[in-house]
Design a protein around this motif. Structure first.
Motif, mmCIF file in Angstrom:
data_model
loop_
_atom_site.group_PDB
_atom_site.id
_atom_site.type_symbol
_atom_site.label_atom_id
_atom_site.label_comp_id
_atom_site.label_asym_id
_atom_site.label_seq_id
_atom_site.Cartn_x
_atom_site.Cartn_y
_atom_site.Cartn_z
ATOM 1 N N GLY A 1 17.186 8.838 6.856
ATOM 2 C CA GLY A 1 17.841 8.323 8.055
ATOM 3 C C GLY A 1 19.036 9.133 8.526
ATOM 4 O O GLY A 1 19.726 8.729 9.453
ATOM 5 N N LYS A 2 19.261 10.278 7.886
ATOM 6 C CA LYS A 2 20.401 11.108 8.268
ATOM 7 C C LYS A 2 19.945 12.501 8.661
ATOM 8 O O LYS A 2 18.826 12.910 8.372
ATOM 9 N N GLY A 3 20.834 13.232 9.325
ATOM 10 C CA GLY A 3 20.548 14.612 9.654
ATOM 11 C C GLY A 3 20.766 15.517 8.457
ATOM 12 O O GLY A 3 21.394 15.121 7.465
ATOM 13 N N PRO A 4 20.229 16.734 8.506
ATOM 14 C CA PRO A 4 20.452 17.685 7.405
ATOM 15 C C PRO A 4 21.938 17.977 7.221
ATOM 16 O O PRO A 4 22.674 18.127 8.198
ATOM 17 N N GLN A 5 22.345 18.070 5.965
ATOM 18 C CA GLN A 5 23.738 18.342 5.621
ATOM 19 C C GLN A 5 23.822 19.683 4.918
ATOM 20 O O GLN A 5 23.110 19.921 3.934
ATOM 21 N N PHE A 6 24.677 20.564 5.414
ATOM 22 C CA PHE A 6 24.854 21.905 4.833
ATOM 23 C C PHE A 6 25.294 21.802 3.372
ATOM 24 O O PHE A 6 26.184 21.020 3.033
ATOM 25 N N ILE B 1 20.100 29.257 4.377
ATOM 26 C CA ILE B 1 20.918 28.064 4.145
ATOM 27 C C ILE B 1 20.090 27.028 3.396
ATOM 28 O O ILE B 1 18.884 26.882 3.645
ATOM 29 N N PHE C 1 21.742 23.670 19.336
ATOM 30 C CA PHE C 1 20.311 23.771 19.050
ATOM 31 C C PHE C 1 19.678 22.373 19.102
ATOM 32 O O PHE C 1 20.298 21.393 18.688
ATOM 33 N N LEU D 1 17.037 28.527 13.212
ATOM 34 C CA LEU D 1 16.601 28.412 11.830
ATOM 35 C C LEU D 1 15.128 28.059 11.731
ATOM 36 O O LEU D 1 14.606 27.282 12.522
ATOM 37 N N ALA E 1 25.271 25.720 10.756
ATOM 38 C CA ALA E 1 25.078 24.768 11.844
ATOM 39 C C ALA E 1 25.258 23.357 11.295
ATOM 40 O O ALA E 1 24.795 23.042 10.206
ATOM 41 N N PHE E 2 25.940 22.525 12.076
ATOM 42 C CA PHE E 2 26.178 21.138 11.702
ATOM 43 C C PHE E 2 25.232 20.254 12.507
ATOM 44 O O PHE E 2 25.164 20.365 13.728
ATOM 45 N N PHE E 3 24.541 19.381 11.814
ATOM 46 C CA PHE E 3 23.545 18.531 12.460
ATOM 47 C C PHE E 3 24.079 17.137 12.742
ATOM 48 O O PHE E 3 24.893 16.603 11.975
ATOM 49 N N GLY E 4 23.576 16.542 13.818
ATOM 50 C CA GLY E 4 23.799 15.137 14.065
ATOM 51 C C GLY E 4 22.798 14.301 13.272
ATOM 52 O O GLY E 4 21.955 14.837 12.555
ATOM 53 N N GLN E 5 22.897 12.980 13.415
ATOM 54 C CA GLN E 5 22.019 12.083 12.669
ATOM 55 C C GLN E 5 20.632 11.981 13.287
ATOM 56 O O GLN E 5 19.707 11.488 12.648
ATOM 57 N N TYR F 1 19.883 22.975 2.946
ATOM 58 C CA TYR F 1 20.332 21.706 3.509
ATOM 59 C C TYR F 1 19.835 20.551 2.638
ATOM 60 O O TYR F 1 18.746 20.619 2.062
ATOM 61 N N ARG G 1 20.425 6.228 18.797
ATOM 62 C CA ARG G 1 19.936 6.505 17.442
ATOM 63 C C ARG G 1 18.443 6.234 17.362
ATOM 64 O O ARG G 1 17.720 6.937 16.653
ATOM 65 N N LEU H 1 16.703 16.253 16.494
ATOM 66 C CA LEU H 1 17.990 16.609 15.894
ATOM 67 C C LEU H 1 18.715 17.627 16.763
ATOM 68 O O LEU H 1 18.110 18.558 17.287
#
Lengths: 115, 113
Positions: B41-46, B34, A33, B101, A104-108, B36, A9, A91
């Motif tokens: 502290g987090k990744g992008p959320q759809f 899209i 990606f 993207l 697309a689903f992203f990680g943290q 987001y 992380r 990311l």
């Protein structure tokens, strides 16, 4: 879990050190990606894999950046001889299909700090 | 109102009000968009997506509007809640053959209780 998982992380590297960042995509997702996000900015595209094939690496900023996905699942982004300007959040995102327009689903993300 | 904060435009709204976040996209060939949400502290959320053959799409408490004539995208959030506070990014595909993207600058939504 069922989401995209990234490790570590957080990573602090001394300038000149090599780093490796790992991404575990959602199981069965064909596309993967990598994006780089500087503080206060939107993510910027680095590279794209469809299964194990790297189809687009146009966003990699220099030849110090290298990515692989040898078995079409886990991917590693490697940065050689890190420099301060490499400090950013990296990311990873995965999606079910390749050319089709799907979310697309992203990680943290992995926050890399080069000191 | 809107103001430029730390590199990000900021929209401040009262809890329960509706929010409208705007985005100007760059590529007239983009065929998929899209929105987001990104919390600290987090990744992008759809949140929601829209294809270029549509001009409006609704989700739960959110609506996306697409105006291809002026290359403008907006996200409407109904009855804004404190949990909606985050940075919102619009993203476009740029008309490419993949789902790569291109993200906009982002807007910080601050919900006042």
């Amino acid at each position: 879990g069922a989401g995209v998982s990234q490790s570590p992380r957080y990573k602090v590297a001394k300038r000149g050190q090599d780093v490796a960042l790992r991404c575990d995509p959602i199981s069965g997702h064909v596309s993967l990606f990598w994006y780089q996000q500087a503080l206060g900015q939107g993510p910027e595209f680095l590279t794209y894999f469809q299964n194990e094939a790297q189809l687009d690496k146009s966003g990699l900023p220099s030849d110090r950046f290298f990515a692989e996905r040898p078995e079409g699942s886990v991917s590693t982004l490697k940065i050689q001889r890190t420099q301060q300007e490499d400090s950013a959040v990296y990311l990873c995102a995965s999606s079910l299909a390749g050319a089709w327009r799907t979310e697309a689903f992203f990680g943290q993300g992995t926050r890399l700090t080069v000191v | 109102g809107e103001s430029v904060g730390l590199h990000l435009p900021t929209l401040s709204v009262q809890e329960g009000d509706n929010s409208i976040i705007n985005c100007a996209y760059s590529n007239s060939a983009s065929d998929y968009f899209i929105w987001y949400k990104q919390e600290s502290g987090k990744g992008p959320q759809f949140i929601i997506d829209i294809r270029s053959n549509m001009d409006k799409r609704q989700g739960q408490r959110v609506t996306v509007l697409l105006n291809k004539t002026v290359k403008h995208l907006s996200l409407q959030i109904a009855a804004t809640q404190p949990g909606d506070s985050a940075v919102y990014f619009c993203a476009e595909t740029g008309g490419g053959a993949t789902n790569k993207l291109i993200f906009g600058t982002g807007t910080l939504l601050a919900v006042q209780p």
